[in-house]
Design an enzyme around this catalytic site. Structure first.
Site, PDB file in Angstrom:
ATOM      1  N   LEU A   1       0.245  -1.342  -0.333  1.00  0.00           N
ATOM      2  CA  LEU A   1      -0.100   0.419  -0.187  1.00  0.00           C
ATOM      3  C   LEU A   1       0.867   1.506  -0.194  1.00  0.00           C
ATOM      4  O   LEU A   1       0.341   2.128  -0.377  1.00  0.00           O
ATOM      5  CB  LEU A   1      -0.919   0.140   1.465  1.00  0.00           C
ATOM      6  CG  LEU A   1      -2.253  -0.623   1.747  1.00  0.00           C
ATOM      7  CD1 LEU A   1      -2.525  -1.319   2.931  1.00  0.00           C
ATOM      8  CD2 LEU A   1      -2.959  -0.826   0.065  1.00  0.00           C
TER       9      LEU A   1
ATOM     10  N   GLY B   1       6.836   3.814   4.600  1.00  0.00           N
ATOM     11  CA  GLY B   1       7.051   4.929   5.664  1.00  0.00           C
ATOM     12  C   GLY B   1       8.585   5.030   6.067  1.00  0.00           C
ATOM     13  O   GLY B   1       9.032   4.116   5.273  1.00  0.00           O
TER      14      GLY B   1
ATOM     15  N   PHE C   1       8.401   3.849   8.956  1.00  0.00           N
ATOM     16  CA  PHE C   1       8.691   3.175   9.563  1.00  0.00           C
ATOM     17  C   PHE C   1       9.042   2.171   8.576  1.00  0.00           C
ATOM     18  O   PHE C   1       9.931   0.763   9.228  1.00  0.00           O
ATOM     19  CB  PHE C   1       7.290   2.376   9.948  1.00  0.00           C
ATOM     20  CG  PHE C   1       6.911   1.508  10.971  1.00  0.00           C
ATOM     21  CD1 PHE C   1       7.735   1.031  12.418  1.00  0.00           C
ATOM     22  CD2 PHE C   1       6.933  -0.335  11.198  1.00  0.00           C
ATOM     23  CE1 PHE C   1       7.553   0.136  12.994  1.00  0.00           C
ATOM     24  CE2 PHE C   1       6.808  -1.466  11.841  1.00  0.00           C
ATOM     25  CZ  PHE C   1       7.016  -1.087  13.104  1.00  0.00           C
ATOM     26  N   GLY C   2       8.970   1.304   7.723  1.00  0.00           N
ATOM     27  CA  GLY C   2       8.779   0.728   6.598  1.00  0.00           C
ATOM     28  C   GLY C   2       7.482   0.365   5.791  1.00  0.00           C
ATOM     29  O   GLY C   2       6.182   1.081   5.615  1.00  0.00           O
ATOM     30  N   PRO C   3       7.237  -1.007   4.769  1.00  0.00           N
ATOM     31  CA  PRO C   3       6.038  -0.801   4.463  1.00  0.00           C
ATOM     32  C   PRO C   3       4.716  -1.077   4.844  1.00  0.00           C
ATOM     33  O   PRO C   3       5.413  -1.801   6.049  1.00  0.00           O
ATOM     34  CB  PRO C   3       6.823  -2.329   2.926  1.00  0.00           C
ATOM     35  CG  PRO C   3       8.022  -3.198   3.915  1.00  0.00           C
ATOM     36  CD  PRO C   3       8.646  -1.937   4.716  1.00  0.00           C
ATOM     37  N   VAL C   4       3.821  -1.210   4.088  1.00  0.00           N
ATOM     38  CA  VAL C   4       3.146  -1.398   4.370  1.00  0.00           C
ATOM     39  C   VAL C   4       1.514  -2.414   3.339  1.00  0.00           C
ATOM     40  O   VAL C   4       1.922  -1.707   2.524  1.00  0.00           O
ATOM     41  CB  VAL C   4       2.276  -0.019   4.828  1.00  0.00           C
ATOM     42  CG1 VAL C   4       0.622  -0.681   5.539  1.00  0.00           C
ATOM     43  CG2 VAL C   4       2.195   0.661   5.912  1.00  0.00           C
TER      44      VAL C   4
ATOM     45  N   ASP D   1       3.899  13.546  14.753  1.00  0.00           N
ATOM     46  CA  ASP D   1       4.308  14.081  13.166  1.00  0.00           C
ATOM     47  C   ASP D   1       2.890  14.578  12.623  1.00  0.00           C
ATOM     48  O   ASP D   1       3.035  13.610  12.188  1.00  0.00           O
ATOM     49  CB  ASP D   1       4.218  12.440  13.537  1.00  0.00           C
ATOM     50  CG  ASP D   1       5.719  12.546  11.809  1.00  0.00           C
ATOM     51  OD1 ASP D   1       5.824  13.305  11.036  1.00  0.00           O
ATOM     52  OD2 ASP D   1       5.822  11.156  11.335  1.00  0.00           O
TER      53      ASP D   1
END
Length: 837
Positions: free
Chosen positions: A516, A519, A521-524, A635
């Site tokens: 999707l 970010g 943090f990492g992929p979603v 954020d």
């Protein structure tokens, strides 16, 4: 025309005009209110309320009532003769000595009247600006103690600000709401909303003699566990309880038209009037959800609206009738897993974040401390539980329950603590401290002859074996042990743990086609569980600049904070090198994919955008004010606002969030994190953050939603040194705010120019350079939606990058101290600045 005729005509015209254009708020011995031909009314001095005769809907019956005068939708707030309607238009309402208001029909028969216990020489009836009809002596002021009678003491189905609902213990008079029988029949219906005076006062909504809803007792801030009794930005709730009276009331903080109505079908609804749409808008209602149903889960049962089924037993309790429980018949409730045996080491377990049980049969003392309460309860084998009455100032007063505990629901962020009696064998718990696991066995002995307690604590230490095990325990501890501000010590927040194999199957082994976005943090990835539930899986990247702290932060905050405008977490996975967070799937993705895309942005007309703005504001207000700890997101940006299928906004990504204690207002950090363009000046420059830091970010986001332009990528062909904030400020100063609006919005009929200009003004208030000059989010909501209210003057925003400006400029910061990493696929920059000081 002769001079005398002209004078007569002028006098007649003056008298006629004077009669039509002037209104009075008073009924006197010589001025009555009449129905039919030559109908007359009285109007409150500020023009808000009017009293006269009316017929509801298609009914031909005539009633005396009070309604809002200047509202396009006829809204009756009080009815005098609700049980004795007139069937003709010949009624007359007049005041007579010794101070009684009477309603007469055509043959002078009394249809309805007030009463009085004293007499005055010159009685009048006056309609006050509050909507209260009062009878008093003509020479008296508007002090309540001087009234012979007032309609606020005899409400029908509507509560108005300033009204009292409750009991006068001296006279025995009760003030309560009762529903209409139907929308066209104002006679007394089935439903009643009142204060129950048994035990400790609570608000009850009843259908006949059957209780449908209980608010819980007042805890100093609100009614315990009542999701809708929290303080509002436009009205304030108060509760009074002493030997003379018990009542709740509220008064307005803002010039808002609002009322609470007990509908004929049994809902208590608070609504506010919106001039722009010319309609009443629902603000809140009770019952709110299934868990508001009175004693749904039976004795010692807990209702949790976030679980399925909603009913469960308190920790250390089990269903009394397992067979019925499995059939979703919870009426038999729960019982202790281990029976009590008085004076054999019994003690109390703390249960947090709950709506206190029914207080109709409690013993209470309003001055006793919690420790005194515990001692007294422990001495009495019949005492099943105890709690503070109020939670202000560390807690005061004592409740003691001697019967089964009924009508408990989980209210994580607004509930209270209660201490429930359990057997000695249940007093075994686990605690963790200093990175080591401790098993504690507590044995409490209470000799028959006294209150001496002997506690034996056996502590066994062992080392944790793996890093992932530590993290699992930490997450589990937060959710199961109530470490989050002591708001929950039960298993109601147990966050499900997913196997990696389950998530592999749900996402087709994290197929690139299911990705999707990505970010910091990492992929979603999108996934579908075997149950058919759609999920979003956020997977920590091995190269992520975020790590274990952010993972724990997100697991803590999102799962604990339940609000319709916050994204909902479903679970987590920690296996091998994989760390994942699982959320509800929101099909419309993030807000930035709409407002910054030329095609997608056309799907968001102004009403949708304004709805999104208000939703984000409500979510932030919940974080800042309604949660027991203040939560600062740190954020807030367009890419962290997700949209559900109904375009309802949900704030996401709490990896950088921080919490404040009740008295904290500001904190300092030597590591500044956030996203360029959204960070407030005091945070970027001095590392100071507070709820006002989020307010600044909200102001930036609000301007982006209106303009469709990114603050960081805005370009003004006439001044390439100016950003979006500076551009909005210049247009505002020049009275050209509408030029900021995204072009395609200006061509739509749904655009409300006044609403847009007001929103831009509010946004500029939010981005003031000094945090103390910015409004709170509760004030923001009021300012956005109250078109009649005056707004404070806006000043030059922070980070106004113009050569002539003297405010902070991002270019003035030491760039050598900044480390920037790309956030998401949008190209936004996440700032991490290490202060050399």
């Amino acid at each position: 025309m002769s001079s005398s005729s002209h004078c007569c005509f002028s006098l007649l015209f003056f008298l006629l005009f004077h009669k039509i254009s002037c209104s009075t708020d008073t009924i006197t011995a010589t001025l009555s209110v009449k129905d039919g031909e030559g109908e007359t009314t009285i109007v409150s001095s500020n023009g808000t309320f009017e009293l006269g005769f009316f017929s509801p809907g298609k009914s031909e019956n005539r009633y005396v009532g009070i309604w809002y005068k200047n509202i396009s939708v006829t809204t009756v707030v009080w009815v005098a003769n609700r049980e004795t309607p007139l069937n003709t238009t010949s009624g007359i309402l007049k005041i007579i000595k010794p101070g009684i208001l009477v309603l007469l029909n055509q043959d002078n028969t009394t249809i309805w009247s007030t009463n009085t216990s004293r007499s005055v020489q010159n009685p009048i009836a006056q309609l006050l600006d509050s909507g209260n009809l009062v009878i008093k002596d003509a020479g008296d002021g508007n002090e309540e103690k001087n009234f012979l009678w007032q309609s606020f003491d005899y409400p029908t189905d509507t509560y108005l600000p300033g009204m009292k609902i409750g009991w006068d213990f001296v006279t025995g008079h009760e003030t309560f709401l009762s529903s209409w029988k139907s929308s066209e029949d104002p006679s007394t219906g089935e439903f009643k909303y009142s204060i129950n005076r048994n035990g400790y006062p609570q608000n009850f909504l009843k259908r006949g003699s059957i209780v449908r809803y209980r608010s819980g007792p007042w805890n100093g801030f609100q009614f315990s566990g009542s999701l809708n009794s929290r303080q509002s930005p436009f009205y304030e709730i108060g509760f009074v309880f002493n030997p003379r009276e018990a009542y709740f009331t509220n008064h307005l903080l803002q010039p808002v038209i609002t009322r609470a109505t007990l509908s004929w079908n049994g809902l208590l609804e608070r609504t506010t009037w919106v001039d722009r749409t010319q309609r009443w808008v629902l603000y809140l209602n009770v019952p709110t959800d299934t868990c508001d149903i009175y004693k749904l889960c039976g004795a010692y049962g807990k209702c949790n609206i976030q679980t399925s089924p909603v009913c469960g037993c308190l920790d250390k309790f089990v269903p009394k009738n397992e067979a019925d429980w499995l059939k979703a018949d919870w009426s038999s409730g729960c019982e202790r897993r281990t029976a009590l045996s008085c004076n054999e080491g019994e003690g109390f377990l703390k249960y947090s974040g709950i709506k206190l049980p029914d207080t109709q049969s409690v013993w209470f003392n309003q001055t006793m401390t919690l420790e005194e309460c515990k001692t007294r309860c422990l001495r009495n084998c019949s005492c099943m539980a105890y709690s503070n009455i109020e939670i202000r100032n560390g807690g005061t007063g004592c409740f003691m329950w001697f019967d089964e505990l009924l009508d408990i629901r989980l209210v994580p962020n607004e509930g209270q603590d209660i201490y429930i009696r359990v057997a000695a064998s249940e007093l075994v718990s686990e605690v963790r401290s200093s990175g080591k696991k401790q098993k504690i066995l507590i044995v409490t002995l209470l000799p028959l002859g006294g209150v001496l307690m002997l506690t034996l604590i056996l502590v066994v230490y062992y080392r944790r074996k793996k890093k992932n095990s530590e993290l699992k325990h930490e997450v589990s501890r937060w959710h199961n042990k109530g470490d989050y501000s002591n708001e929950s010590s039960n298993n109601e927040f147990e966050l499900p743990v997913f196997d990696l194999s389950t998530l592999n199957k749900a996402t087709d082994n994290f197929l690139i086609g299911n990705k999707l976005g990505e970010g910091g943090f990492g992929p979603v990835y999108k996934g579908v569980l075997e149950s058919g539930q759609e999920i979003a899986v956020k997977r920590l990247s091995k190269t992520s600049t975020q790590g274990q702290d952010e993972f724990k932060n997100e697991a803590l905050f999102i799962a604990k904070l339940q609000h319709r405008n916050l994204v909902k977490m479903i679970g987590y996975c920690i296996e091998g090198e994989d760390k994942m967070l699982i959320y509800e799937f929101l099909p419309n993705g993030s807000l930035d994919s709409f407002i910054f895309d030329e095609t997608q942005s056309r799907l968001l007309d102004w009403p949708k955008r304004f709805h999104i703005i208000n939703g984000i504001a409500r979510g932030l207000m919940y974080l800042h004010h309604d949660s027991r700890l203040r939560i600062i997101h740190r954020d807030l940006k367009a890419s962290n606002i997700l949209l559900d299928i109904n375009m309802e906004p949900k704030i996401s990504d709490f990896g950088l969030a921080r919490s404040f204690g009740g008295n904290e207002i500001e904190a300092n950090t030597n590591k500044v994190v956030g996203t360029y363009g959204y960070i407030s000046p005091e945070y970027a420059v001095r590392g100071l953050y507070s709820v006002k830091s989020d307010v600044f970010s909200f102001g930036v986001l609000l301007l982006e939603i209106i303009s469709g332009k990114r603050n960081t990528k805005f370009f003004d062909p006439d001044n390439d040194d100016i950003n979006l904030l500076g551009h909005a400020w210049k247009l505002h100063k020049e009275g050209r705010s509408m030029e900021l609006v995204e072009p395609h919005l200006s061509d739509t009929a749904s655009l409300s120019a006044s609403e847009v200009v007001r929103s831009i003004h509010v946004a500029l208030l939010c981005v003031h350079q000094r945090p103390e000059d910015r409004p709170s989010m509760s004030s923001v909501i009021v300012m956005l939606n109250n078109e009649a209210g005056a707004l404070p003057q806006a000043r030059q925003p922070g980070f106004f990058t113009d050569d002539d400006a003297h405010s902070f400029n991002m270019n003035e910061f030491g760039s050598t101290n900044e480390i920037s990493t790309t956030s998401l696929s949008t190209g936004e920059m996440t700032i991490t600045r290490v202060d050399p000081c």
